[in-house]
Design an enzyme around this catalytic site. Structure first.
Site, short mmCIF file in Angstrom:
data_model
loop_
_atom_site.label_atom_id
_atom_site.label_comp_id
_atom_site.label_asym_id
_atom_site.label_seq_id
_atom_site.Cartn_x
_atom_site.Cartn_y
_atom_site.Cartn_z
N ARG A 1 -13.15 15.21 -33.93
CA ARG A 1 -12.51 16.28 -33.20
C ARG A 1 -12.95 17.58 -33.87
O ARG A 1 -12.24 18.19 -34.62
CB ARG A 1 -10.98 16.16 -33.21
N ASP A 28 1.49 20.26 -20.66
CA ASP A 28 0.78 19.01 -20.83
C ASP A 28 1.76 18.15 -21.62
O ASP A 28 1.89 18.29 -22.85
CB ASP A 28 -0.52 19.22 -21.59
N TYR A 50 0.84 -1.21 0.00
CA TYR A 50 0.00 0.00 0.00
C TYR A 50 0.87 1.25 0.00
O TYR A 50 0.58 2.22 -0.69
CB TYR A 50 -0.93 0.01 1.22
N PHE A 105 -7.47 21.50 -24.65
CA PHE A 105 -7.77 20.07 -24.72
C PHE A 105 -8.99 19.83 -23.85
O PHE A 105 -9.17 20.46 -22.81
CB PHE A 105 -6.60 19.17 -24.32
N THR A 106 -9.84 18.88 -24.26
CA THR A 106 -11.16 18.68 -23.65
C THR A 106 -11.10 18.56 -22.12
O THR A 106 -11.70 19.35 -21.40
CB THR A 106 -11.81 17.42 -24.25
N LYS A 159 -0.05 7.58 -23.33
CA LYS A 159 0.43 7.87 -24.70
C LYS A 159 1.93 7.58 -24.77
O LYS A 159 2.33 6.44 -24.89
CB LYS A 159 0.12 9.33 -25.05
N PHE A 181 -18.81 14.59 -26.22
CA PHE A 181 -18.43 13.73 -27.35
C PHE A 181 -18.34 12.26 -26.98
O PHE A 181 -18.51 11.40 -27.82
CB PHE A 181 -17.08 14.20 -27.95
N1 F0G Z 1 -3.88 15.91 -22.52
C1 F0G Z 1 -3.84 15.49 -23.78
C2 F0G Z 1 -3.09 16.28 -24.80
C3 F0G Z 1 -4.52 14.32 -24.15
O1 F0G Z 1 -4.48 13.92 -25.41
C4 F0G Z 1 -5.24 13.60 -23.16
C5 F0G Z 1 -6.00 12.42 -23.51
C6 F0G Z 1 -5.24 14.08 -21.85
C7 F0G Z 1 -4.54 15.24 -21.57
C8 F0G Z 1 -5.99 13.39 -20.75
O2 F0G Z 1 -5.35 12.25 -20.37
O3 F0G Z 1 -6.99 10.45 -20.97
O4 F0G Z 1 -5.04 10.00 -19.49
O5 F0G Z 1 -6.93 11.35 -18.67
N2 F0G Z 1 -6.30 12.15 -24.69
C9 F0G Z 1 -6.99 10.98 -25.17
C10 F0G Z 1 -7.15 11.09 -26.65
C11 F0G Z 1 -8.26 10.66 -24.47
O6 F0G Z 1 -7.77 10.20 -27.23
O7 F0G Z 1 -6.65 12.05 -27.26
P1 F0G Z 1 -6.13 10.94 -19.86
#
Ligand code: F0G
Length: 461
Positions: free
Chosen positions: A386, A219, A76, A128-129, A262, A453
């Site tokens: 997108r 990021d 843990y 970014f979303t 990624k 989305f």
């Molecule tokens: N920042 C970027 C540039 C991303 O592409 C993503 C995720 C995140 C932050 C968030 O990270 O998913 O680990 O919580 N992108 C995915 C995509 C979902 O399909 O582009 P996460």
């Protein structure tokens, strides 16, 4: 590098384990698509032939990473895999302190909650979303300060992810630096098409921020891919290693949020890395509320080990050259067929320009959503919208954001598909292109409140 010029790249690995994939009939796909409300996120993976939805958590791990999984220390507190991960984040990214999180948005949540107060502004090189949503939930307002070229799919600027210092400066003058806790810099910029930021720009932003007392938060999700573009496009970096470039990039920031799903070549994992002791202390305290203890942050020990090893593999030249080489290969083939894509081709994906592909559709008829659905119908290949659906609504007016870029993303998982899969993908897109004039748009019939989305549903017009 000269040596490679006339050689085609090949995958720097061989295949040891295979996962069969299923081909479906058109009738089966029609049914699956209807059931999914024309949203590729709602398809069952079983019904997908080639899955280009995302490069997130879809990577193939190496035998070395799998071996590391067996060395998971599932204590843990104080797992040895945490210390290995910390060591590699310090070594390759160069930050002093590490807070592991289950994935990128876990880190975004924590940094946003700590640094953003209601009424503040957070500039960034395109949104970014999930990042923007966490900033907004913390009471901040996102302001786009990317260069104009980024919003133009055919502009050939080599670093379309760059920050426009004049736009940034205008914001600082308008609201005051004390209202700006940090600037977020995406390296690379996902929503612009995986476009990189140059080292010169990072340096310039850093010196501007030092003058005005604004933090720089990366990021760093695809920072290794960004390092690749600096090496091949920016003067003075040709002879530097990817690891050296990555280190220099990060030296121009105070912290980073990271989706390890990624660049780090794993299926789950992320982190927040920082240099400021007091912000770190706060983050380490907050992570226990939202993720888990500060030495695992929502991850199993084995996941941290896989990520630690993945970081080492990610900066290898053979790896990154083949990774981006594959994406460029698809981009070049599509371009040669006259299919409109975002150029230059970015790091993780080829982005189809849905506005140019389906010019007869209005943006409110969801051209990119439509195109992603049609590509699935044609071939079983899954891609992602997108465009206007991903962009969501303004929190002030409640109206849709109408982004200039209306794109379909063909995203390549790392080390998963072969060149033959790439060829099939190109052929399928070309078939949809041939019948583009007869394609009708969609209307949205269900809209969730956050990150719509992922779960929105549509019907054919
Ligand atoms: N920042 C970027 C540039 C991303 O592409 C993503 C995720 C995140 C932050 C968030 O990270 O998913 O680990 O919580 N992108 C995915 C995509 C979902 O399909 O582009 P996460």
């Amino acid at each position: 590098m000269e040596k490679y010029k006339k050689r085609s790249w090949a995958e720097p690995y061989k295949i040891k384990v295979v996962e069969p994939i299923k081909m479906t009939t058109r009738t089966e796909r029609e049914k699956a698509l209807m059931e999914a409300g024309y949203n590729t996120f709602l398809l069952k993976s079983e019904d997908v032939y080639i899955d280009l939805l995302t490069d997130s958590g879809t990577n193939a791990m190496s035998d070395n990473q799998w071996a590391g999984m067996m060395l998971g220390d599932e204590a843990y507190a104080g797992s040895k895999n945490y210390y290995h991960l910390e060591e590699n984040v310090q070594k390759y990214y160069g930050y002093k302190y590490l807070v592991p999180t289950h994935q990128g948005r876990g880190a975004e949540n924590i940094i946003s909650k700590i640094l953003i107060k209601p009424g503040m502004f957070v500039p960034g090189n395109m949104y970014f979303t999930t990042t923007r949503l966490h900033q907004e939930l913390a009471g901040g307002t996102f302001v786009d300060v990317i260069i104009d070229e980024a919003h133009d799919p055919v502009n050939l600027h080599p670093f379309k992810g760059n920050v426009d210092i004049d736009k940034f400066d205008a914001l600082v003058k308008k609201v005051g630096a004390d209202k700006i806790p940090y600037i977020t810099i995406g390296v690379t910029v996902n929503m612009a098409g995986g476009q990189p930021v140059s080292m010169a720009n990072l340096r310039e932003v850093r010196s501007y921020c030092e003058k005005h007392g604004v933090r720089v938060v990366f990021d760093a999700t695809r920072a290794v891919e960004n390092a690749y573009f600096i090496k091949v496009r920016e003067k003075g970096y040709e002879k530097k290693s990817i690891a050296e470039i990555l280190h220099e990039m990060c030296s121009y920031s105070d912290a980073c949020t990271m989706s390890g799903k990624k660049d780090c070549l794993v299926n789950i994992g992320g982190f927040l890395a920082l240099n400021e002791r007091d912000v770190f202390e706060e983050a380490r305290n907050m992570v226990v509320v939202y993720e888990g203890l500060h030495t695992y942050g929502g991850l199993a020990g084995r996941d941290m080990e896989a990520m630690a090893r993945g970081i080492e593999e990610s900066v290898q030249w053979d790896h990154i050259r083949a990774r981006i080489g594959q994406v460029e290969y698809v981009g070049e083939k599509l371009s040669a067929l006259g299919i409109p894509i975002v150029v230059p081709v970015g790091g993780h994906a080829v982005f189809l320009d849905a506005k140019a592909f389906l010019p007869h559709l209005k943006q409110i008829e969801f051209p990119a959503q439509t195109l992603a659905a049609e590509l699935y119908l044609e071939s079983g290949i899954r891609s992602m919208e997108r465009g206007i659906v991903s962009a969501g609504r303004s929190k002030e007016t409640g109206d849709h954001y109408y982004p200039k870029l209306e794109l379909v993303r063909l995203t390549f998982p790392r080390r998963v598909y072969t060149q033959a899969h790439c060829d099939v993908t190109v052929e399928a897109v070309d078939e949809v292109f041939d019948r583009r004039k007869s394609i009708k748009g969609l209307k949205m019939v269900y809209e969730p409140k956050y990150l719509r989305f992922f779960q929105a549903r549509f019907e054919k017009l």
